[in-house]
Design an enzyme around this catalytic site. Structure first.
Site, short mmCIF file in Angstrom:
data_model
loop_
_atom_site.label_atom_id
_atom_site.label_comp_id
_atom_site.label_asym_id
_atom_site.label_seq_id
_atom_site.Cartn_x
_atom_site.Cartn_y
_atom_site.Cartn_z
N HIS A 173 4.08 -8.20 4.16
CA HIS A 173 4.81 -9.27 3.45
C HIS A 173 5.54 -10.19 4.41
O HIS A 173 5.90 -11.30 4.02
CB HIS A 173 5.70 -8.71 2.33
CG HIS A 173 7.04 -8.17 2.73
ND1 HIS A 173 7.29 -6.83 2.87
CD2 HIS A 173 8.20 -8.79 3.01
CE1 HIS A 173 8.56 -6.64 3.21
NE2 HIS A 173 9.14 -7.81 3.30
N ASP A 200 2.16 -1.66 3.77
CA ASP A 200 2.79 -2.94 4.07
C ASP A 200 2.91 -3.20 5.58
O ASP A 200 4.00 -3.16 6.13
CB ASP A 200 4.17 -2.97 3.39
CG ASP A 200 4.73 -4.37 3.26
OD1 ASP A 200 4.19 -5.28 3.91
OD2 ASP A 200 5.70 -4.56 2.50
N SER A 202 12.93 -5.73 7.10
CA SER A 202 11.51 -5.60 6.86
C SER A 202 10.78 -5.70 8.18
O SER A 202 11.04 -6.60 8.97
CB SER A 202 11.01 -6.70 5.93
OG SER A 202 11.28 -6.33 4.62
N1 ARG Z 1 11.62 -6.16 -1.77
C1 ARG Z 1 11.10 -6.43 -0.44
C2 ARG Z 1 12.01 -7.44 0.22
O1 ARG Z 1 13.06 -7.70 -0.26
C3 ARG Z 1 9.68 -6.88 -0.48
C4 ARG Z 1 9.45 -8.25 -1.01
C5 ARG Z 1 8.03 -8.72 -0.94
N2 ARG Z 1 7.18 -8.09 -1.94
C6 ARG Z 1 7.03 -8.48 -3.23
N3 ARG Z 1 6.30 -7.76 -4.01
N4 ARG Z 1 7.62 -9.55 -3.72
O2 ARG Z 1 11.70 -8.28 1.01
N1 GLU Z 2 11.92 -6.28 1.83
C1 GLU Z 2 13.12 -6.61 2.56
C2 GLU Z 2 12.87 -7.62 3.67
O1 GLU Z 2 12.02 -8.45 3.58
C3 GLU Z 2 13.74 -5.38 3.06
C4 GLU Z 2 14.23 -4.64 1.93
C5 GLU Z 2 15.72 -4.64 1.85
O2 GLU Z 2 16.35 -5.62 1.44
O3 GLU Z 2 16.23 -3.57 2.23
O4 GLU Z 2 13.60 -7.69 4.63
#
Ligand code: ARG
Ligand code: GLU
Length: 720
Positions: free
Chosen positions: A85, A221, A655
């Site tokens: 991502h 991922d 991430s």
């Molecule tokens: N929750 C993760 C973050 O905050 C992954 C976000 C990307 N993935 C998604 N399905 N939208 O970045």
């Molecule tokens: N998915 C998040 C990012 O893109 C990390 C998840 C979180 O916020 O801990 O950095």
């Protein structure tokens, strides 16, 4: 800031369970207390192995990827791992109908096939230095907040300029502990970063938004890049002749996996946390601001979903917007729920009572903190309507695509109105607007936006008092949804910004005469109405209030450290390199429910559902599963693990961060947090907060067995 005194014996520290996973520590400041705790939790290396300026250390292998993620170097040829991502935007840019790398994945079979990505950079921290005394030179208590800020800005600029000249590196001073401490960061930014590998989305994004923020998880991922440099091993602009970077250190990769209770730590670039807020601020975020923002996003998601369900083209067009809106929406729901579950506001309130008692008992001529908590209360009462008004502008006003698109033309109008408009700048603006126009209309579906506009405007009018709405809303006869609907239809019928041809025509041979067409456009007028409202009713008060809150927060931070002088504090995240440490651990997300600490490929097959886009399973992956062809990547019991959960405190920006074991070997990549623990940005709960990582063995399995790109694994240092 003067050194904090560490009086507490280690025994007491553990007895109190002070950290238990909480904390985002500055690598350079990991001290003997941290080290003792880390080693007691299982770590077998020293903090000197993590950060050193005298010899190569783990920090030399961790980089900021782009502007919002982390990546790590895993070979002596500059090979990088980050999340899928995190690479998503770049992979999308490289994709076309003939070469759809998002859908099919991409694997460079040799270096000549690696793809350059103009604009993509990675930044490496070279060294850090405490410059608090220099930053605060000439700062006096009698100064106003503005004078103080200005003085510090001037000091910091001078420090950074000098450091840059002296070192040849980039240099920047950052504030820590709410302006109580300042660090000089020396960095190096690499500009030739090539795409090496990415699994198809059915693997790299498996679970999609359905599983986002949730455990148990089965997402592969990860994606791979490589740093290229000039012949001198220094950063250089893209050039075919550039060579792979030879790092000072690259992470060894362990194939041993992790077991419950194992020590792990995460190194990376967390963006922002707010652990030291007063209760009023926490209440404003979780009980006043989040609920409206959640509701406004919910309306948009419902409408996106309704259209996407019946029209595959629309589903594709709105996939990325939907993911963005949903990511924040889901995070906020988890955050507010989490704070309620742990009684976060009440905990803070009772801490504040204790604080004020302490302040009363310890007040002196030089330090009187007795007025802090009441001052916060007053400031946050004043801030509330302003904060909510800005939320509505951002989520409701700019949530209408037509409005946010029209707002992009403001710079052009502003420039053209200047007495001596800069022709070159105008040209650049027009060029950029042309390309924004193309990408806007590629993914724009007007019926969705009309419906969104009606919903958001209705909610805006119902939930914001007249004096906190931009003027255009007060001109609408909002007696019923029908009249709002009529207003919206007129707006969309009349605005040229919904019509790609009209916008392109506007931008072709742009003359001053055409400025009028923008200015008179009803969508643009809404943009201006919002701006006028902000300028006249919000900006000034907000700036003053935020200034005084900053200064209260600075004093409160300092006072909390004085009060708990035996406690180790960690600074809020600010996009600087941090270390979080904890243990691999399952948890009870709800009464009677237990989540194990790891998942396996069996779970992917369980989720398999061709009806649900997020749960489609790749056929080749299925075949590998049927053959149980996991090679050396299988666990002791012969199963293939996919992801694991641990107590390391992480946030957005983490991430792509490597998860390391007791010996400092890579065991996974961090990519998310569990939903029940998303309040950790405000308050950490050791029972609920878990970071989610993909098991490095699953990544290597995909690279080797699935993609046949074993040559990449041969570059790495594997510990069997
Ligand atoms: N929750 C993760 C973050 O905050 C992954 C976000 C990307 N993935 C998604 N399905 N939208 O970045
Ligand atoms: N998915 C998040 C990012 O893109 C990390 C998840 C979180 O916020 O801990 O950095």
């Amino acid at each position: 800031m003067k050194k904090i005194v560490f009086g507490l014996s280690l025994f007491l520290l553990f007895a109190k369970g002070l950290f238990a996973g909480e904390g985002m520590w500055i690598p350079m400041l990991l001290n003997s207390l941290n080290e003792k705790e880390m080693q007691a939790m299982g770590m077998r290396i020293s903090v000197d192995d993590i950060y050193s300026v005298n010899h190569s250390s783990l920090k030399d292998a961790i980089v900021l990827f782009g502007s919002g993620c982390t990546a790590e170097i895993v070979s002596d040829q500059g090979l990088l791992f980050t999340n899928h991502h995190c690479g998503f935007g770049v992979i999308q840019k490289q994709s076309s109908l003939e070469h759809d790398y998002l859908t099919n994945g991409f694997w460079a079979m040799n270096k000549s096939e690696e793809l350059p990505n103009p604009g993509l950079t990675v930044t490496m921290l070279m060294e850090m230095e405490d410059v608090t005394d220099f930053a605060l030179t000439g700062v006096a208590d009698v100064m106003t907040e503005a004078q103080r800020k200005e003085k510090i800005t001037v000091n910091c600029k001078a420090i950074a300029d000098k450091a840059r000249q002296r070192s040849g590196f980039d240099a920047e001073v950052r504030s820590f502990f709410q302006d109580n401490q300042y660090f000089l960061l020396y960095t190096q930014t690499f500009k030739d970063i090539r795409l090496v590998g990415a699994p198809p989305s059915v693997i790299g994004k498996f679970g999609g938004d359905t599983d986002n923020w949730m455990w148990p998880r089965h997402t592969g991922d990860f994606s791979m890049f490589r740093i290229y440099v000039g012949n001198d091993n220094k950063p250089a602009d893209y050039d075919v002749a550039n060579v792979p970077y030879k790092p000072a250190y690259h992470l060894p990769i362990s194939l041993k996996g992790v077991e419950e209770g194992d020590f792990t730590f995460v190194m990376g670039y967390p963006a922002r946390t707010s652990e030291y807020l007063p209760s009023d601020a926490m209440e404003l975020i979780t009980e006043k601001s989040n609920p409206h923002r959640i509701q406004l996003r919910q309306s948009r998601l419902d409408i996106f979903g309704k259209y996407a369900a019946t029209d595959p083209k629309v589903r594709l067009q709105y996939a990325s917007k939907d993911a963005n809106v949903a990511n924040g929406w889901k995070k906020m729901i988890g955050e507010s729920k989490g704070i309620r579950r742990m009684n976060g506001i009440e905990i803070k309130q009772s801490e504040e009572i204790g604080f004020t008692q302490w302040a009363l008992a310890n007040k002196s001529e030089t330090a009187n903190y007795t007025g802090l908590i009441p001052a916060f209360e007053k400031a946050y009462t004043q801030l509330e309507p302003l904060k909510i008004a800005t939320d509505f502008q951002a989520e409701a006003g700019m949530g209408i695509e037509l409005i946010s698109f029209a707002s992009k033309f403001r710079l052009l109008v502003d420039e053209s109105k200047k007495a001596s408009a800069d022709g070159k700048k105008m040209e650049e603006l027009i060029k950029s607007l042309k390309s924004q126009t193309t990408s806007f209309f590629k993914d724009y579906y007007q019926p969705i936006d009309r419906e969104v506009a009606t919903e958001l405007i209705s909610y805006y009018i119902q939930n914001q008092p007249v004096e906190f709405r931009p003027g255009f809303l007060n001109s609408i006869n909002a007696s019923s949804k029908n009249t709002i609907n009529d207003y919206v239809n007129q707006l969309f019928d009349k605005s040229l910004f919904v019509n790609e041809m009209a916008v392109n025509e506007l931008l072709t041979d742009f003359t001053m005469k055409k400025v009028k067409r923008i200015v008179n456009d009803p969508a643009y007028q809404i943009v201006m109405s919002m701006k006028e409202f902000t300028d006249n009713n919000i900006s000034k008060s907000l700036k003053i209030l935020n200034g005084s809150i900053d200064s209260l927060q600075r004093v409160y931070m300092k006072a909390q450290m004085e009060m708990h002088h035996d406690k180790l504090f960690y600074p809020d995240a600010n996009f600087s390199l941090r270390v979080a440490y904890g243990n691999v651990k399952g948890f009870y997300p709800a009464d009677g429910v237990y989540y194990d600490y790891y998942t396996t490929i069996d779970g992917i097959i369980e989720k398999d559902n061709p009806e649900i886009l997020d749960y489609q399973v790749d056929t080749k992956l299925k075949q590998l599963y049927i053959n149980k062809d996991y090679g050396r990547f299988a666990d002791k019991d012969g199963r293939l693990r996919v992801a694991f959960a641990a107590t390391n405190q992480t946030t957005g920006g983490n991430s792509g961060s490597p998860v390391l074991n007791a010996d400092g070997q890579m065991v996974g990549i961090n990519f998310d947090r569990c939903w029940e623990g998303t309040m950790s940005d405000l308050m950490y709960d050791p029972n609920m907060c878990r970071n989610i990582s993909v098991d490095v063995r699953y990544m290597l399995f995909i690279i080797d067995k699935y993609a046949g790109a074993g040559h990449l694994i041969n570059e790495m240092t594997l510990i069997e």
